[in-house]
Design a protein around this motif. Sequence first.
Motif, mmCIF file in Angstrom:
data_model
loop_
_atom_site.group_PDB
_atom_site.id
_atom_site.type_symbol
_atom_site.label_atom_id
_atom_site.label_comp_id
_atom_site.label_asym_id
_atom_site.label_seq_id
_atom_site.Cartn_x
_atom_site.Cartn_y
_atom_site.Cartn_z
ATOM 1 N N MET A 197 7.142 39.034 23.053
ATOM 2 C CA MET A 197 7.459 37.605 23.075
ATOM 3 C C MET A 197 8.451 37.258 21.967
ATOM 4 N N LYS A 198 9.397 38.165 21.714
ATOM 5 C CA LYS A 198 10.420 37.911 20.705
ATOM 6 C C LYS A 198 11.786 37.865 21.361
ATOM 7 N N VAL A 199 12.615 36.908 20.931
ATOM 8 C CA VAL A 199 13.990 36.833 21.424
ATOM 9 C C VAL A 199 14.944 36.793 20.240
ATOM 10 N N GLU A 200 16.114 37.355 20.443
ATOM 11 C CA GLU A 200 17.189 37.253 19.466
ATOM 12 C C GLU A 200 18.114 36.121 19.909
ATOM 13 N N LEU A 201 18.496 35.301 18.964
ATOM 14 C CA LEU A 201 19.311 34.130 19.266
ATOM 15 C C LEU A 201 20.783 34.437 19.035
ATOM 16 N N PHE A 202 21.596 34.186 20.053
ATOM 17 C CA PHE A 202 23.046 34.335 19.930
ATOM 18 C C PHE A 202 23.668 32.944 19.974
ATOM 19 N N ILE A 203 24.242 32.532 18.848
ATOM 20 C CA ILE A 203 24.902 31.230 18.757
ATOM 21 C C ILE A 203 26.406 31.466 18.669
ATOM 22 N N PRO A 204 27.163 31.087 19.693
ATOM 23 C CA PRO A 204 28.618 31.272 19.671
ATOM 24 C C PRO A 204 29.260 30.552 18.487
ATOM 25 N N TYR A 257 15.054 40.525 24.337
ATOM 26 C CA TYR A 257 15.844 39.519 25.025
ATOM 27 C C TYR A 257 16.805 38.873 24.024
ATOM 28 N N ILE A 258 18.006 38.562 24.504
ATOM 29 C CA ILE A 258 18.995 37.827 23.716
ATOM 30 C C ILE A 258 19.310 36.558 24.494
ATOM 31 N N VAL A 259 19.183 35.402 23.850
ATOM 32 C CA VAL A 259 19.364 34.123 24.539
ATOM 33 C C VAL A 259 20.443 33.309 23.830
ATOM 34 N N SER A 260 21.284 32.663 24.624
ATOM 35 C CA SER A 260 22.376 31.869 24.073
ATOM 36 C C SER A 260 22.533 30.558 24.837
ATOM 37 N N PRO A 261 22.907 29.471 24.150
ATOM 38 C CA PRO A 261 23.176 28.197 24.833
ATOM 39 C C PRO A 261 24.610 28.114 25.343
ATOM 40 N N SER A 262 25.153 29.225 25.799
ATOM 41 C CA SER A 262 26.530 29.248 26.295
ATOM 42 C C SER A 262 26.678 30.274 27.403
ATOM 43 N N ALA A 263 26.813 29.794 28.636
ATOM 44 C CA ALA A 263 27.017 30.705 29.759
ATOM 45 C C ALA A 263 28.362 31.406 29.652
ATOM 46 N N SER A 264 29.327 30.747 29.040
ATOM 47 C CA SER A 264 30.656 31.333 28.892
ATOM 48 C C SER A 264 30.610 32.605 28.065
ATOM 49 N N ALA A 307 20.405 21.805 26.443
ATOM 50 C CA ALA A 307 19.402 21.989 25.389
ATOM 51 C C ALA A 307 19.101 20.673 24.686
ATOM 52 N N ASP A 308 20.125 19.842 24.503
ATOM 53 C CA ASP A 308 19.933 18.549 23.851
ATOM 54 C C ASP A 308 19.188 17.576 24.759
ATOM 55 N N THR A 339 22.715 21.598 18.674
ATOM 56 C CA THR A 339 22.400 22.275 19.934
ATOM 57 C C THR A 339 21.769 23.638 19.672
ATOM 58 N N ALA A 340 22.251 24.315 18.654
ATOM 59 C CA ALA A 340 21.663 25.599 18.277
ATOM 60 C C ALA A 340 20.207 25.414 17.847
ATOM 61 N N LEU A 341 19.951 24.386 17.043
ATOM 62 C CA LEU A 341 18.588 24.116 16.589
ATOM 63 C C LEU A 341 17.689 23.732 17.760
ATOM 64 N N ASN A 342 18.228 22.967 18.695
ATOM 65 C CA ASN A 342 17.435 22.580 19.861
ATOM 66 C C ASN A 342 17.128 23.772 20.760
ATOM 67 N N THR A 343 18.016 24.729 20.785
ATOM 68 C CA THR A 343 17.757 25.957 21.535
ATOM 69 C C THR A 343 16.556 26.696 20.944
ATOM 70 N N ILE A 344 16.506 26.752 19.629
ATOM 71 C CA ILE A 344 15.358 27.378 18.961
ATOM 72 C C ILE A 344 14.076 26.622 19.287
ATOM 73 N N ARG A 345 14.133 25.304 19.240
ATOM 74 C CA ARG A 345 12.949 24.493 19.518
ATOM 75 C C ARG A 345 12.424 24.735 20.930
ATOM 76 N N LEU A 346 13.327 24.854 21.886
ATOM 77 C CA LEU A 346 12.922 25.098 23.268
ATOM 78 C C LEU A 346 12.287 26.476 23.425
ATOM 79 N N LEU A 347 12.897 27.461 22.831
ATOM 80 C CA LEU A 347 12.364 28.819 22.946
ATOM 81 C C LEU A 347 10.994 28.929 22.281
#
Length: 245
Positions: free
Chosen positions: A1-8, A71-78, A232-233, A18-26
């Motif tokens: 249940m661990k993810v690595e966060l990728f913030i562009p 898992y690596i999760v990012s708030p950017s599909a691009s 995310a926001d 938005t990065a902080l909100n991504t963490i909050r959601l995860l």
Amino acid sequence: MKVELFIPCFVDQIYPETALNTIRLLEKAGYTVTYNENQTCCGQPAYNAGYWPEAKEIGNKFLQDFGDQNYIVSPSASCVGMVKKGYNDLFTNTTLHNKCRNIQNNIYELSDFLINVAGKTYFGAELEGRAVYHDSCSALRECKIKDEPRMLLEKVHGLELVELKDSDMCCGFGGTFAVKFDSISSAMAQQKVNHAMDVQADFIISTDLSCLLHLQGYIDQQKLPIKCMHIADVLTHGWLETPEF
């Protein structure tokens, strides 16, 4: 249940909330989030501009900064799309081939991860108004994401989600395209925003802040009564005390 966060890089510099909100959601979804502060860019700007050796050098660092088991999760599909597709051109049949493939299999855009891995649709968000969702080119074509953001937005209290005409058409950003062909880029943004205004939307929502930055620039220039928001926001807006999953 661990993810690595990728913030562009542009999210880090322009939209840190938005990065902080991504963490909050995860974390709400039950995951422990780790963030490697040494991470930088995925190499997409150089890759899209044709500077592949430079993109490979940046991509090499990316592959070293992230593990290939989590898992690596990012708030950017691009940027996720760049890793999933662009890295095929840079690292196939190299010494990093296997690690690259593992990371490609483990990296997810946020909404894709929340729906298809975490299995969560409801986060107790509240946002009053009418919204349209913009399918970014990268999300739709590279990451094959279409239903996931809509499933999440439909559970936001007070938000009326209506379909945007030509939602799958480009907004006109396209990285350096917006610089090299600024008049065409602006006209495409105008068309996208006009479609949103036609249905009296209060918000344009997307998975990609690059698109939203471009559209918000046009909106601000024209002083229009509409706002762009990253998903995310939206999903962390007006949170209830105890969301039920």
